[in-house]
Design a protein around this motif. Structure first.
Motif, PDB file in Angstrom:
ATOM      1  N   THR A  58       0.853  -1.183   0.000  1.00  0.00           N
ATOM      2  CA  THR A  58       0.000   0.000   0.000  1.00  0.00           C
ATOM      3  C   THR A  58       0.889   1.232   0.000  1.00  0.00           C
ATOM      4  O   THR A  58       1.959   1.242   0.609  1.00  0.00           O
ATOM      5  N   ARG A  59       0.440   2.258  -0.692  1.00  0.00           N
ATOM      6  CA  ARG A  59       1.202   3.500  -0.744  1.00  0.00           C
ATOM      7  C   ARG A  59       1.047   4.251   0.569  1.00  0.00           C
ATOM      8  O   ARG A  59       0.020   4.139   1.246  1.00  0.00           O
ATOM      9  N   LEU A  60       2.051   5.020   0.915  1.00  0.00           N
ATOM     10  CA  LEU A  60       2.008   5.822   2.129  1.00  0.00           C
ATOM     11  C   LEU A  60       0.830   6.798   2.076  1.00  0.00           C
ATOM     12  O   LEU A  60       0.119   6.981   3.064  1.00  0.00           O
ATOM     13  N   THR A  66      -6.437   7.405   5.467  1.00  0.00           N
ATOM     14  CA  THR A  66      -7.365   6.731   6.373  1.00  0.00           C
ATOM     15  C   THR A  66      -7.294   7.275   7.795  1.00  0.00           C
ATOM     16  O   THR A  66      -8.146   6.945   8.611  1.00  0.00           O
ATOM     17  N   LEU A  67      -6.293   8.102   8.094  1.00  0.00           N
ATOM     18  CA  LEU A  67      -6.098   8.618   9.450  1.00  0.00           C
ATOM     19  C   LEU A  67      -6.930   9.869   9.691  1.00  0.00           C
ATOM     20  O   LEU A  67      -7.209  10.626   8.765  1.00  0.00           O
ATOM     21  N   LYS A  68      -7.308  10.085  10.936  1.00  0.00           N
ATOM     22  CA  LYS A  68      -8.123  11.243  11.302  1.00  0.00           C
ATOM     23  C   LYS A  68      -7.295  12.358  11.939  1.00  0.00           C
ATOM     24  O   LYS A  68      -7.195  13.438  11.410  1.00  0.00           O
ATOM     25  N   GLU A  83      16.628  10.763  22.143  1.00  0.00           N
ATOM     26  CA  GLU A  83      15.593  10.255  23.043  1.00  0.00           C
ATOM     27  C   GLU A  83      14.727   9.242  22.288  1.00  0.00           C
ATOM     28  O   GLU A  83      14.346   9.471  21.143  1.00  0.00           O
ATOM     29  N   SER A  84      14.427   8.118  22.947  1.00  0.00           N
ATOM     30  CA  SER A  84      13.648   7.077  22.275  1.00  0.00           C
ATOM     31  C   SER A  84      12.296   6.890  22.952  1.00  0.00           C
ATOM     32  O   SER A  84      12.132   7.128  24.140  1.00  0.00           O
ATOM     33  N   PHE A  85      11.322   6.447  22.147  1.00  0.00           N
ATOM     34  CA  PHE A  85       9.954   6.221  22.595  1.00  0.00           C
ATOM     35  C   PHE A  85       9.483   4.885  22.037  1.00  0.00           C
ATOM     36  O   PHE A  85       9.487   4.701  20.821  1.00  0.00           O
ATOM     37  N   PRO A  86       9.061   3.948  22.901  1.00  0.00           N
ATOM     38  CA  PRO A  86       8.558   2.673  22.385  1.00  0.00           C
ATOM     39  C   PRO A  86       7.282   2.859  21.568  1.00  0.00           C
ATOM     40  O   PRO A  86       7.047   2.157  20.601  1.00  0.00           O
ATOM     41  N   TYR A  87       6.450   3.830  21.947  1.00  0.00           N
ATOM     42  CA  TYR A  87       5.222   4.146  21.220  1.00  0.00           C
ATOM     43  C   TYR A  87       4.941   5.630  21.368  1.00  0.00           C
ATOM     44  O   TYR A  87       5.102   6.198  22.450  1.00  0.00           O
ATOM     45  N   ILE A  88       4.540   6.253  20.273  1.00  0.00           N
ATOM     46  CA  ILE A  88       4.180   7.668  20.325  1.00  0.00           C
ATOM     47  C   ILE A  88       3.084   7.915  19.296  1.00  0.00           C
ATOM     48  O   ILE A  88       3.069   7.303  18.233  1.00  0.00           O
ATOM     49  N   ALA A  89       2.140   8.769  19.650  1.00  0.00           N
ATOM     50  CA  ALA A  89       1.085   9.192  18.732  1.00  0.00           C
ATOM     51  C   ALA A  89       1.379  10.639  18.354  1.00  0.00           C
ATOM     52  O   ALA A  89       1.463  11.508  19.222  1.00  0.00           O
ATOM     53  N   ILE A  90       1.549  10.902  17.071  1.00  0.00           N
ATOM     54  CA  ILE A  90       1.916  12.231  16.595  1.00  0.00           C
ATOM     55  C   ILE A  90       0.702  12.866  15.931  1.00  0.00           C
ATOM     56  O   ILE A  90       0.055  12.242  15.079  1.00  0.00           O
ATOM     57  N   LEU A  91       0.400  14.098  16.308  1.00  0.00           N
ATOM     58  CA  LEU A  91      -0.688  14.828  15.657  1.00  0.00           C
ATOM     59  C   LEU A  91      -0.326  15.067  14.196  1.00  0.00           C
ATOM     60  O   LEU A  91       0.784  15.512  13.881  1.00  0.00           O
ATOM     61  N   LEU A  92      -1.251  14.789  13.304  1.00  0.00           N
ATOM     62  CA  LEU A  92      -0.992  14.992  11.879  1.00  0.00           C
ATOM     63  C   LEU A  92      -0.726  16.461  11.571  1.00  0.00           C
ATOM     64  O   LEU A  92       0.069  16.784  10.685  1.00  0.00           O
TER      65      LEU A  92
END
Length: 101
Positions: A58-60, A66-68, A83-92
């Motif tokens: 699938t293309r990027l 599909t993201l909100k 600095e590292s993060f195992p999981y992060i949610a970034i605002l579009l």
């Protein structure tokens, strides 16, 4: 233990499951997606490198459409500070562009 979210049906909370069930549920959420490394150039000048889990072939642009509001990134690292993060949610809205690596 179950909890109610608003007027929706009850959902099982993580306290009801043992660690094996939680682990299998977490891997089941990814389905047939594979991790691909990307660089995220943010509006504040920072650059993050991390993985997005996408369906193969699938293309990027198709995935991003599909993201909100946010994009979920795993194994992220800030290239400037290390600095590292195992999981992060970034605002579009805070992303200038994304580079596939």
């Amino acid at each position: 233990m179950t909890g109610t979210i608003g007027n929706r049906a009850s959902v099982a909370l993580d306290g009801d499951r043992d660690s094996t069930q939680r682990a299998s549920a977490a891997t089941g959420l990814r389905g047939n997606r594979v991790a691909r490394t990307h660089r995220f150039f943010l509006t504040d000048g920072r650059v993050l490198r991390g993985e997005i889990h996408r369906v193969p072939n699938t293309r990027l642009a198709d995935y991003l459409s599909t993201l909100k509001v946010v994009i979920s990134v795993t194994n992220a690292e800030c290239e400037g500070t290390g600095e590292s993060f195992p999981y992060i949610a970034i605002l579009l809205s805070s992303i200038l562009f994304i580079q596939e690596t």
